[in-house]
Design an enzyme around this catalytic site. Structure first.
Site, PDB file in Angstrom:
ATOM      1  N   TYR A  63       0.829  -1.204   0.000  1.00  0.00           N
ATOM      2  CA  TYR A  63       0.000   0.000   0.000  1.00  0.00           C
ATOM      3  C   TYR A  63       0.859   1.247   0.000  1.00  0.00           C
ATOM      4  O   TYR A  63       2.072   1.186   0.212  1.00  0.00           O
ATOM      5  CB  TYR A  63      -0.962  -0.012   1.195  1.00  0.00           C
ATOM      6  CG  TYR A  63      -0.329   0.296   2.540  1.00  0.00           C
ATOM      7  CD1 TYR A  63       0.509  -0.618   3.169  1.00  0.00           C
ATOM      8  CD2 TYR A  63      -0.582   1.502   3.195  1.00  0.00           C
ATOM      9  CE1 TYR A  63       1.078  -0.330   4.408  1.00  0.00           C
ATOM     10  CE2 TYR A  63      -0.021   1.787   4.441  1.00  0.00           C
ATOM     11  CZ  TYR A  63       0.810   0.861   5.034  1.00  0.00           C
ATOM     12  OH  TYR A  63       1.377   1.153   6.255  1.00  0.00           O
ATOM     13  N   LEU A  67      11.176   1.331   7.074  1.00  0.00           N
ATOM     14  CA  LEU A  67      10.616   1.776   5.806  1.00  0.00           C
ATOM     15  C   LEU A  67      11.319   3.063   5.385  1.00  0.00           C
ATOM     16  O   LEU A  67      11.534   3.954   6.208  1.00  0.00           O
ATOM     17  CB  LEU A  67       9.113   2.034   5.950  1.00  0.00           C
ATOM     18  CG  LEU A  67       8.427   2.379   4.633  1.00  0.00           C
ATOM     19  CD1 LEU A  67       8.265   1.138   3.765  1.00  0.00           C
ATOM     20  CD2 LEU A  67       7.077   3.025   4.868  1.00  0.00           C
ATOM     21  N   GLU A  84      12.107   2.461  14.236  1.00  0.00           N
ATOM     22  CA  GLU A  84      11.203   3.513  13.747  1.00  0.00           C
ATOM     23  C   GLU A  84       9.925   3.475  14.569  1.00  0.00           C
ATOM     24  O   GLU A  84       9.799   2.662  15.476  1.00  0.00           O
ATOM     25  CB  GLU A  84      10.902   3.312  12.249  1.00  0.00           C
ATOM     26  CG  GLU A  84      10.221   1.990  11.951  1.00  0.00           C
ATOM     27  CD  GLU A  84      10.000   1.727  10.467  1.00  0.00           C
ATOM     28  OE1 GLU A  84       9.873   2.684   9.685  1.00  0.00           O
ATOM     29  OE2 GLU A  84       9.936   0.545  10.101  1.00  0.00           O
ATOM     30  N   LYS A 100       6.498  -2.052   1.931  1.00  0.00           N
ATOM     31  CA  LYS A 100       5.304  -1.482   2.573  1.00  0.00           C
ATOM     32  C   LYS A 100       4.117  -2.421   2.397  1.00  0.00           C
ATOM     33  O   LYS A 100       3.208  -2.169   1.607  1.00  0.00           O
ATOM     34  CB  LYS A 100       5.023  -0.089   2.002  1.00  0.00           C
ATOM     35  CG  LYS A 100       4.133   0.756   2.912  1.00  0.00           C
ATOM     36  CD  LYS A 100       4.203   2.211   2.517  1.00  0.00           C
ATOM     37  CE  LYS A 100       3.203   3.072   3.249  1.00  0.00           C
ATOM     38  NZ  LYS A 100       3.312   3.080   4.709  1.00  0.00           N
TER      39      LYS A 100
HETATM   40  N1  PDD Z   1       2.932   4.819   7.231  1.00  0.00           N
HETATM   41  N2  PDD Z   1       7.639   3.704   8.768  1.00  0.00           N
HETATM   42  C1  PDD Z   1       6.526   2.955   8.761  1.00  0.00           C
HETATM   43  C2  PDD Z   1       6.545   1.625   9.430  1.00  0.00           C
HETATM   44  C3  PDD Z   1       5.360   3.432   8.130  1.00  0.00           C
HETATM   45  O1  PDD Z   1       4.258   2.678   8.110  1.00  0.00           O
HETATM   46  C4  PDD Z   1       5.371   4.711   7.523  1.00  0.00           C
HETATM   47  C5  PDD Z   1       4.179   5.289   6.814  1.00  0.00           C
HETATM   48  C6  PDD Z   1       6.567   5.473   7.569  1.00  0.00           C
HETATM   49  C7  PDD Z   1       6.678   6.845   6.940  1.00  0.00           C
HETATM   50  O2  PDD Z   1       6.614   6.771   5.546  1.00  0.00           O
HETATM   51  P1  PDD Z   1       6.084   8.010   4.679  1.00  0.00           P
HETATM   52  O3  PDD Z   1       6.872   9.201   5.110  1.00  0.00           O
HETATM   53  O4  PDD Z   1       6.377   7.607   3.289  1.00  0.00           O
HETATM   54  O5  PDD Z   1       4.633   8.143   4.992  1.00  0.00           O
HETATM   55  C8  PDD Z   1       7.679   4.929   8.188  1.00  0.00           C
HETATM   56  C9  PDD Z   1       1.715   5.268   6.600  1.00  0.00           C
HETATM   57  C10 PDD Z   1       1.553   6.735   6.603  1.00  0.00           C
HETATM   58  C11 PDD Z   1       0.545   4.521   7.181  1.00  0.00           C
HETATM   59  O6  PDD Z   1       0.694   3.332   7.381  1.00  0.00           O
HETATM   60  O7  PDD Z   1      -0.508   5.120   7.421  1.00  0.00           O
END
Ligand code: PDD
Length: 284
Positions: free
Chosen positions: A32, A204, A179, A147
């Protein structure tokens, strides 16, 4: 009522259907992306699309639609739902097939779903006060760089935080922070250096992380991409997290201990301001 996207069709959310045999549902066999929307425009669609294609290729999953199709779908969802500020969620799975651990035959179509969510991204109440997080042991699988929709453990960690009255959790493996449950984690040292975990299969590669680090660079802030320990967190003067859903979010308490003076710090506030400014300019 929202209009959502399911396999090429825009339908009312109550009429949207996917198969019970969908591999996303049975095996979490799907990936996703979450793209933020500001002023009805997409923030870094290219970054999200490029990470999507990487996630797919790491899982040997094909994509039946083109970049242009997906971009069109994002724009159409924003339009049809009158979305000014919030996000577009996109999910791609390996499709529906008789239950079998091995992949279905080649040519099985993806299931592609998209929907919008309205959010106050810029005038976020939480960003004004900052959030409190707890530490949770990182028991996720070894490919956190992909992801996937396999989000049960982060969901359990979120609930652990919620039950303690906190707003988030930071994962810890071998004494070092990886993270957040759904965001990247940062501290600012006494010397004023921003420290965030280096990219590897343990985290991620955040699209917001990349943009925020570019902002820090522009502001000539010192950045170190490396593992940082629980002890270093205790000594930090500031902490924050980043994600498409929160931009830059100050963290003011970790494991019950106040960070700095317990208020959003100058580094996090500045980065949030610049990130929003740049995103408003670059959104398409
Ligand atoms: N999550 N690390 C993890 C485990 C994440 O699920 C996410 C993003 C990030 C940050 O990635 P980005 O800056 O590309 O949003 C880091 C999304 C927002 C979610 O699951 O809702």
């Amino acid at each position: 009522m929202r209009t959502v996207f399911v396999n090429g069709n825009y339908v009312d959310e109550n009429d949207a259907k996917i198969s019970v045999f969908d591999r996303g549902f049975l095996f979490a066999d799907g990936v996703y992306e979450v793209t933020s929307v500001l002023g009805g425009k997409l923030v870094d669609f290219e970054g999200h699309f490029s990470r999507l294609t990487r996630s797919l290729s790491e899982l040997e999953m094909g994509l039946d639609v083109s970049r242009d199709d997906l971009l069109g779908m994002h724009r159409e969802l924003v339009l049809r739902n009158n979305l000014d500020e919030g996000l577009v969620y996109l999910q791609v799975t390996r499709g529906a097939a008789d239950r079998d651990f091995a992949f279905p035959p080649e040519g099985t179509p993806n299931t592609i779903v998209g929907f919008t969510q309205s959010l106050n991204l810029i005038n976020s109440e939480k960003a004004k006060t900052g959030i409190s997080v707890i530490f949770v042991e990182d028991l996720r699988w070894g490919r956190c760089d992909i992801k996937t929709v396999q989000l049960l453990y982060p969901s359990l960690a979120s609930m652990q935080a919620r039950k303690k009255g906190k707003q988030g959790a930071w994962f810890v493996r071998d004494g070092f922070i990886t993270e957040g449950t759904a965001n990247n984690a940062y501290i600012v040292t006494k010397e004023g250096t921003i420290v965030t975990r280096d990219l590897s299969p343990s985290i991620l590669s955040g699209i917001t992380r990349k943009a925020v680090l570019a902002c820090a660079d522009k502001l000539q802030m010192k950045v170190e991409e490396r593992a940082f320990s629980v002890d270093e967190v205790a000594d930090a003067v500031e902490a924050f997290t980043t994600a498409a859903t929160i931009f830059v979010m100050p963290v003011v308490e970790i494991e019950g201990k106040q960070v700095g003076d317990g208020k959003p710090g100058p580094v996090a506030r500045k980065l949030r301001e610049i990130y929003i400014e740049e995103s408003l300019k670059a959104a398409t």
